[in-house]
Design an enzyme around this catalytic site. Structure first.
Site, PDB file in Angstrom:
ATOM      1  N   LYS A   1      31.851  74.139  20.067  1.00 22.41           N
ATOM      2  CA  LYS A   1      30.829  74.244  21.243  1.00 22.41           C
ATOM      3  C   LYS A   1      31.692  73.195  22.035  1.00 22.41           C
ATOM      4  O   LYS A   1      31.790  71.853  22.471  1.00 22.41           O
ATOM      5  CB  LYS A   1      29.266  73.380  20.533  1.00 22.41           C
ATOM      6  CG  LYS A   1      28.637  73.812  21.783  1.00 22.41           C
ATOM      7  CD  LYS A   1      27.041  73.407  20.762  1.00 22.41           C
ATOM      8  CE  LYS A   1      25.722  73.221  21.767  1.00 22.41           C
ATOM      9  NZ  LYS A   1      24.566  72.642  20.904  1.00 22.41           N
TER      10      LYS A   1
ATOM     11  N   THR B   1      18.147  76.205  15.850  1.00 25.97           N
ATOM     12  CA  THR B   1      17.194  77.756  17.274  1.00 25.97           C
ATOM     13  C   THR B   1      17.391  79.273  17.160  1.00 25.97           C
ATOM     14  O   THR B   1      16.499  79.793  17.390  1.00 25.97           O
ATOM     15  CB  THR B   1      18.454  77.374  18.636  1.00 25.97           C
ATOM     16  OG1 THR B   1      18.527  76.120  18.499  1.00 25.97           O
ATOM     17  CG2 THR B   1      17.755  77.806  19.879  1.00 25.97           C
TER      18      THR B   1
ATOM     19  N   THR C   1      22.982  75.536  16.379  1.00 28.37           N
ATOM     20  CA  THR C   1      25.054  75.770  17.478  1.00 28.37           C
ATOM     21  C   THR C   1      25.579  73.967  17.258  1.00 28.37           C
ATOM     22  O   THR C   1      26.493  73.640  17.620  1.00 28.37           O
ATOM     23  CB  THR C   1      24.301  75.986  18.818  1.00 28.37           C
ATOM     24  OG1 THR C   1      23.403  75.331  19.098  1.00 28.37           O
ATOM     25  CG2 THR C   1      24.143  77.493  18.472  1.00 28.37           C
ATOM     26  N   ASP C   2      24.777  73.014  17.107  1.00 26.48           N
ATOM     27  CA  ASP C   2      25.234  71.928  16.928  1.00 26.48           C
ATOM     28  C   ASP C   2      26.707  71.752  16.567  1.00 26.48           C
ATOM     29  O   ASP C   2      27.603  70.800  17.215  1.00 26.48           O
ATOM     30  CB  ASP C   2      24.210  70.561  17.249  1.00 26.48           C
ATOM     31  CG  ASP C   2      23.402  70.226  18.398  1.00 26.48           C
ATOM     32  OD1 ASP C   2      23.648  71.339  19.333  1.00 26.48           O
ATOM     33  OD2 ASP C   2      22.994  68.991  18.703  1.00 26.48           O
TER      34      ASP C   2
END
Lengths: 425, 425
Positions: free
Chosen positions: B237, B83, B158-159
């Site tokens: 996360k 992202t 970020t995953d």
């Protein structure tokens, strides 16, 4: 002669440790259970001196007869095992699930002042071993008693307490009384045991409130001051050992119960009320459902195995609901496998391993690709709840299962608000 | 003629919505991207009026030349996609990973004041698709630049940001400069995008501190006031969309960086310092490792499949490290399968799906049974980190892998304190 179970004082070079001598699996290690419940292993070669402070005595059982007090409500406590029912087992030095509801009542006389207590033993297991058949036994026992008591408390291991609470919430399509699941993070031989307070608060909540339906009752904080009444479908065990390990994800507790004050404070208004309605249960589950957490570098062969051997896969995907299905040979094969699986009638449900927040089928192209082949995005439903719900839906609602998965049936989904705060902030 | 990309005002019975017209996959739905970045779908039949506020214009690229400023440190930003590198893709209306590091620099001129910025594109992918081979490419690129720059920033989805940070932390056995992984929870076309601030704080941290080694730099709160420098092996996360989704589990951040103040505040003292040491990488991984989260009602056939097809299984067990291996036909077969698997040289590692807290091989009989057959209890290590670590150890340290799994190599384990607070409180 020092023997297991004796209270001993052990002196090493550095310190003096007092506690109960436990059996040790290692010949060079002496294990002592401290008063706080923690086992300490001590190297035999470092022990300067060990002496008996108090000899172990077998406690003789003396069963009190429980008198029925008129005017008091009736609560039945169902035993399924778990730490709440456990005692230190001196044969192995660990803790095993030992439970007789009568013993439990004897341990916690306060319960007798709150209600007339009945007990029944359903199972005697640590909860990691629970199968769907165990859920069915619990539901049947709840149904059997529901019309004859004011509330039901189910003692249960904490490990899969929220799996069972979700299962019960779905199985009990209509329920007229409170059904509270209660666990204990520390066994009853420990100073820090939370079981008694959780049970007492559950009993108080049943007696003092008009709540009906399934919920958990566990420590609200790490103090012994209050317990929280928690959603059966949105709660998760979020710590291995803390007494306040149970947290509602994406929401807060239904109510708080003061342990000493006995005060019930509702934080939610829209809960089910006690009634005279007939209890309805739907208790079938489909075994062919799996919950699978994704990670990096997954092998395609696993996806193939799942597609061959299950009717439905609940993914605990990454982030907003991503699966490894987009780039690279193995990942692209995963996509094709899922596509075929769904075409043949398989269900793929998507939840998030972030736990907090919700999955979303539209934000990224990769999510849209999953949406296009028919993956079901489970909003803010917990992965474990999605697993239990889908296994239950498949068996009881067949063709409607897929559609109903994203309908909020038992508070498991907070429907998307168009301008969702946490997403925009 | 209204076209995609135009800024429109849509009036329905109830409201007026303004935003950019997006392509819609459903013929009856008009999709509008609001200024806050959120897509709203509007039923065509409910639209009273839609008009263009501003026509879409293609922005012409004008590449600035980057001048090297003497006296400023040098930072290289490596792009992998995600992202942080994404722009709205008007073809699908979603967000795909588009990244040219030069463009990134153009978007965030502040970076040029902090350091001389170099860029290199390693990959262009959303992070759910990461394979071990991608980790190797990243490590090789880090090594290539480490002696020539003052710090490295890696833009990453970020995953699985924390999978990669753990992998890098293990691979870089010796590292002499800071290597910061930076992601973005919201794409750069959104008002709420966090990417720029995370990058700026990372650059400031590199320049202002003596820290060396791998860490993450992400929003510390949901405000835009500061970023946190986070452990590469203990961070997770914990929210699908919040900008402060990244949380250190069982610990706190290494440091905080003020976005506007530029102030670096260290919360940990014992970090690796910048040096002139030679960089050493060990970058092999064994593909035959799987991470498996357990749940109730598991089928034995899955355990059999894993034992046949993998060299090591990292379980995300329940509670203190329980597996469904004790009671009932399927579960007892699971125990026998794991026992044989370990006897033949397989490794079974145990972490907890509670995430917070630590697993423990002794508290319960059921845990001891697992310990007895050789299951390795991974202390307070995160499941994802245990997975990455074991795959790395198996390939680089072969016979020592099992032993090293419970040794703290990169801060991934907080060793048990004898009287552990969270366990006793």
């Amino acid at each position: 002669m020092i023997k297991e179970g004796d209270r001993v004082k052990v002196r090493t070079e550095k310190e003096t440790i007092e506690g109960v001598l436990m059996p040790s699996s290692e010949t060079d290690i002496v294990v002592v259970k401290l008063d706080n419940g923690y086992n300490v292993g001590i190297d035999k070669h470092k022990i300067r001196n060990m002496k008996v402070v108090e000899e172990h005595k077998e406690k003789k059982g003396k069963k009190k007869e429980v008198k029925i007090k008129k005017g008091l409500p009736t609560i039945i406590i169902l035993g399924t095992g778990g730490t709440i029912a456990s005692k230190v087992d001196y044969t192995t030095g660990g803790v095993i699930a030992k439970f007789s509801p009568a013993e439990l009542l004897e341990l916690i006389p306060e319960l007798g002042k709150i209600a007339n207590i009945k007990t029944e033993l359903i199972a005697n297991m640590m909860s990691e071993d629970m199968m769907f058949s165990d859920y069915q036994k619990i539901a049947a026992t709840v149904k059997k008693h529901a019309d004859k008591v004011d509330g039901i408390i189910i003692g249960h291991g904490t490990d899969t307490l929220t799996h069972t609470s979700a299962a019960l919430a779905f199985m009990l399509e209509k329920i007229n009384i409170p059904v509270l699941l209660v666990g204990s993070q520390r066994s009853s031989d420990r100073g820090s045991s939370d079981g008694s307070i959780n049970l007492i608060c559950a009993a108080k909540f049943i007696v003092e409130s008009d709540f009906a339906g399934v919920a958990l009752c566990m420590h609200a904080t790490s103090e012994d001051d209050k317990c929280a009444i928690l959603s059966p479908t949105k709660t998760r065990k979020m710590h291995t050992s803390r007494r306040d390990a149970f947290k509602v994800i994406n929401d807060g507790p239904i109510a708080l119960v003061g342990y000493k004050t006995g005060k019930v404070e509702f934080l939610k208004k829209d809960y089910l009320k006690k009634s005279k309605d007939k209890v309805v249960i739907k208790d079938k589950f489909d075994d062919n459902v799996i919950l699978l957490k994704t990670h990096t570098n997954m092998k395609h062969s696993l996806f193939e195995f799942l597609a061959k051997n299950y009717k439905a896969i609940v993914f605990e995907a990454t982030g907003l609901g991503h699966l490894p299905t987009n780039l690279g040979k193995e990942n692209l094969k995963n996509y094709e496998t899922l596509k075929k699986f769904i075409k043949k009638g398989g269900i793929v449900a998507i939840s998030s391993q972030c736990l907090f927040g919700r999955v979303h089928p539209n934000v990224y192209v990769n999510l849209r690709r999953l949406s296009e082949i028919g993956c079901v995005f489970c909003e803010d439903m917990l992965p474990e709840t999605a697993f239990i719900k889908l296994a239950w839906l498949l068996s009881n609602y067949k063709k409607d299962a897929k559609k109903m998965l994203t309908e909020n049936l038992r508070g498991e989904i907070n429907k998307r608000i168009e301008f969702e705060e946490d997403y925009l902030e």
